[in-house]
Design an enzyme around this catalytic site. Structure first.
Site, PDB file in Angstrom:
ATOM      1  N   ASP A   1      -3.073  -0.022 -23.750  1.00  0.00           N
ATOM      2  CA  ASP A   1      -2.013   0.077 -22.740  1.00  0.00           C
ATOM      3  C   ASP A   1      -0.685   0.193 -23.460  1.00  0.00           C
ATOM      4  OD1 ASP A   1      -2.037  -0.561 -19.503  1.00  0.00           O
ATOM      5  OD2 ASP A   1      -0.093  -0.945 -20.440  1.00  0.00           O
TER       6      ASP A   1
ATOM      7  N   LEU B   1     -13.894   1.481  -6.919  1.00  0.00           N
ATOM      8  CA  LEU B   1     -13.751   0.034  -6.891  1.00  0.00           C
ATOM      9  C   LEU B   1     -12.737  -0.373  -5.839  1.00  0.00           C
ATOM     10  CD1 LEU B   1     -13.277  -0.499 -10.747  1.00  0.00           C
ATOM     11  CD2 LEU B   1     -15.429  -0.405  -9.457  1.00  0.00           C
TER      12      LEU B   1
ATOM     13  N   GLY C   1      -6.636  -3.723  13.256  1.00  0.00           N
ATOM     14  CA  GLY C   1      -5.631  -4.650  12.741  1.00  0.00           C
ATOM     15  C   GLY C   1      -4.254  -4.035  12.706  1.00  0.00           C
TER      16      GLY C   1
ATOM     17  N   CYS D   1      -3.894   2.539  -3.080  1.00  0.00           N
ATOM     18  CA  CYS D   1      -4.711   3.750  -3.173  1.00  0.00           C
ATOM     19  C   CYS D   1      -4.725   4.582  -1.904  1.00  0.00           C
ATOM     20  CB  CYS D   1      -6.133   3.372  -3.536  1.00  0.00           C
ATOM     21  SG  CYS D   1      -6.200   2.543  -5.123  1.00  0.00           S
TER      22      CYS D   1
HETATM   23  C1  UGA Z   1      -9.944   1.383  -1.469  1.00  0.00           C
HETATM   24  C2  UGA Z   1     -11.386   1.861  -1.289  1.00  0.00           C
HETATM   25  O1  UGA Z   1     -12.070   0.980  -0.392  1.00  0.00           O
HETATM   26  C3  UGA Z   1     -12.119   1.918  -2.629  1.00  0.00           C
HETATM   27  O2  UGA Z   1     -13.415   2.458  -2.443  1.00  0.00           O
HETATM   28  C4  UGA Z   1     -11.335   2.824  -3.577  1.00  0.00           C
HETATM   29  O3  UGA Z   1     -11.938   2.895  -4.854  1.00  0.00           O
HETATM   30  C5  UGA Z   1      -9.926   2.284  -3.746  1.00  0.00           C
HETATM   31  O4  UGA Z   1      -9.276   2.233  -2.437  1.00  0.00           O
HETATM   32  C6  UGA Z   1      -9.179   3.200  -4.673  1.00  0.00           C
HETATM   33  O5  UGA Z   1      -8.986   4.366  -4.334  1.00  0.00           O
HETATM   34  O6  UGA Z   1      -8.878   2.792  -5.807  1.00  0.00           O
HETATM   35  P1  UGA Z   1      -8.774  -0.998  -1.784  1.00  0.00           P
HETATM   36  O7  UGA Z   1      -7.479  -0.260  -1.683  1.00  0.00           O
HETATM   37  O8  UGA Z   1      -8.936  -1.979  -2.874  1.00  0.00           O
HETATM   38  O9  UGA Z   1      -9.988   0.044  -1.947  1.00  0.00           O
HETATM   39  O10 UGA Z   1      -8.975  -1.795  -0.424  1.00  0.00           O
HETATM   40  P2  UGA Z   1      -9.905  -1.742   0.881  1.00  0.00           P
HETATM   41  O11 UGA Z   1     -10.813  -2.887   0.875  1.00  0.00           O
HETATM   42  O12 UGA Z   1     -10.499  -0.412   1.058  1.00  0.00           O
HETATM   43  O13 UGA Z   1      -8.814  -2.006   2.023  1.00  0.00           O
HETATM   44  C7  UGA Z   1      -7.689  -1.171   2.201  1.00  0.00           C
HETATM   45  C8  UGA Z   1      -6.899  -1.561   3.420  1.00  0.00           C
HETATM   46  O14 UGA Z   1      -7.596  -1.242   4.608  1.00  0.00           O
HETATM   47  C9  UGA Z   1      -6.539  -3.039   3.518  1.00  0.00           C
HETATM   48  O15 UGA Z   1      -5.186  -3.155   3.904  1.00  0.00           O
HETATM   49  C10 UGA Z   1      -7.477  -3.555   4.594  1.00  0.00           C
HETATM   50  O16 UGA Z   1      -6.952  -4.665   5.273  1.00  0.00           O
HETATM   51  C11 UGA Z   1      -7.570  -2.346   5.501  1.00  0.00           C
HETATM   52  N1  UGA Z   1      -8.799  -2.323   6.322  1.00  0.00           N
HETATM   53  C12 UGA Z   1     -10.008  -2.210   5.746  1.00  0.00           C
HETATM   54  C13 UGA Z   1      -8.689  -2.386   7.706  1.00  0.00           C
HETATM   55  O17 UGA Z   1      -7.569  -2.465   8.270  1.00  0.00           O
HETATM   56  N2  UGA Z   1      -9.829  -2.339   8.462  1.00  0.00           N
HETATM   57  C14 UGA Z   1     -11.066  -2.220   7.904  1.00  0.00           C
HETATM   58  O18 UGA Z   1     -12.066  -2.167   8.665  1.00  0.00           O
HETATM   59  C15 UGA Z   1     -11.158  -2.160   6.519  1.00  0.00           C
END
Ligand code: UGA
Length: 442
Positions: free
Chosen positions: A31, A148, A248, A255
């Protein structure tokens, strides 16, 4: 066992590096930030990710950390690019960090360049041409997008739904696939452009599902249906599936926003207006301030009202606040003149949210409050003693932006409770016992 250099010690680089070491490879993580490398050498993870520090400790023998490109790349068979690709003002992906890594690849290098960073479709072609122009014809190129999710990243790496490998030459795809042979998973081998598109399309589809269920929730509120039951009812259809149907206050994180906007921009730059994605983004923008509008319906003007914002991280089990709906909601509340108290078990918004006061506990945040807004579905909030908390509030209003709590139980405790997309009794209908207290305040 392969020798791997990982460029970038962010979420993706650290988790990928630590997990590759865990499955037996020799890994050097590089890094450009000296503090990160120092922390890692001292056995500390510079980010909060469950299980990561343990994995770094457990695989110390197979992990090295360095600021030096030559040292990381020396003897490596694979160069993993795990640097950030944020949005530019135009909504395109900013590939500055990616190109910096490409520029730094030492002359005479062999092996495979593995792109984990999310990049626009067509980047692989451009990198290939640049490598050739730099005299690095012996460096192969593979797109190996990462899927991830923060908070579950270590588990996601070790138990992936699939590993996508896009290559210009089949033998390169085979080599990267072989790195993952200890993982029980499906390997999807394809061309580079399709691998790049798989990543963008996956995130775009996930956000489409969330924006879709949020719109259904908004209609549910108007017609008296319950989005939690609706999501369950549609999710049991195996063609639809139940994931990413939680309504929500909107999706956040580093991402989703940038990838959806990068795909929309990529389509636009190629002459196609991606209408659906434009709507997905707009629905999400409109969803965040709806929590504030709900509060206004309950409390009227917010000037001088004390509001607890519970949860700052964009989702639980991370300290990441990038693009978090909490920031928009708290900033709107401050703009409306509310006295904002925030709480989060790990995320720290001090210095980020002007005019809001960060508290150490849920109890401290809600004490004396006119309302609480749940923004992140932290288990601590589900497990909190709301009967006790209610006693300390000036007026017991709760807007549950993640449908985390049981509406019946909350109302039985005397709360004016409103979730997202769920039937709600007429506003202000607090139980009888509240009347004297309310009259006193008027
Ligand atoms: C997301 C993807 O899920 C991963 O597969 C991907 O690799 C990653 O982006 C990336 O591109 O690096 P992440 O951003 O860590 O992962 O988080 P998520 O768990 O997907 O949640 C994202 C947002 O969506 C959160 O704010 C969560 O609260 C919201 N969410 C998720 C909802 O409002 N409703 C849902 O049913 C699910």
């Amino acid at each position: 066992m392969a020798r791997i250099a990982v460029f970038g010690a962010g979420y993706a680089g650290l988790v990928t590096g630590a997990c590759l070491a865990e499955i037996g490879h020799e890994v050097a993580i590089r890094d450009i930030v000296p503090e990160k490398i120092e922390a890692l050498r001292a056995g500390r993870a510079p980010i909060y990710e469950p299980g990561l520090e343990e994995l770094l400790e457990k695989n110390r023998e197979r992990l090295r950390f360095t600021l030096d490109v030559g040292e990381a790349a020396d003897g490596a068979d694979f160069l993993f690019v795990c640097v950030g690709t944020p949005s530019t003002y135009s909504g395109d992906a900013d590939l500055w960090a990616v190109w910096t890594v490409i520029d730094e690849i030492p002359a005479g290098m062999r092996g495979l360049l593995v792109m984990k960073s999310t990049v626009p479709v067509g980047t692989g072609e451009k990198v290939r041409a640049t490598l050739d122009a730099q005299g690095l014809e012996n460096v192969g190129y593979v797109s190996n997008p990462e899927f991830l999710a923060e908070g579950t990243a270590v588990h996601d790496f070790m138990h992936p739904d699939r590993v996508v490998v896009g290559a210009f030459r089949p033998e390169d795809a085979d080599e990267v696939a072989a790195l993952h042979e200890k993982l029980e998973t499906t390997i999807v081998k394809t061309d580079v452009a399709s691998a790049e598109m798989i990543k963008l399309a996956a995130n775009a589809f996930l956000t489409t599902r969330i924006s879709f269920i949020n719109e259904i929730a908004n209609v549910c509120e108007l017609v008296g249906a319950d989005v939690v039951d609706v999501a369950k009812g549609i999710g049991l259809d195996h063609r639809l599936g139940s994931h990413f149907l939680r309504a929500g206050v909107g999706w956040g994180g580093s991402c989703f926003g940038k990838d959806v906007s990068a795909l929309k921009q990529l389509a636009g730059n190629s002459g196609y207006h991606f209408q659906l994605l434009a709507a997905v983004i707009e629905v999400n923008e409109l969803q965040k301030p709806r929590a504030v509008a709900k509060l206004q319906k309950h409390l009227g003007k917010l000037r001088g009202k004390r509001v607890a914002v519970l949860g700052l991280a964009f989702k639980p089990h991370t300290d990441d606040m990038r693009e978090s709906p909490s920031l928009v909601i708290a900033a709107r509340l401050v703009a409306e003149g509310a006295e904002v108290r925030t709480w989060d078990p790990v995320a720290d918004a001090r210095g980020l949210l002007q005019g809001a006061q960060q508290c150490e506990s849920i109890a401290e945040a809600v004490a004396g409050a006119d309302a609480a807004v749940i923004v992140t579905d932290w288990p601590e909030l589900a497990e909190a003693d709301w009967a006790e908390l209610r006693k300390t509030m000036r007026s017991p209003h709760v807007i549950d932006g993640r449908n985390l709590l049981d509406p019946e139980k909350m109302r039985a405790l005397g709360f004016a409770y409103e979730g997202i997309g769920r039937p709600t009794p007429p506003f202000g209908a607090l139980p009888e016992t509240e009347e004297p207290e309310r009259k006193l305040r008027q």
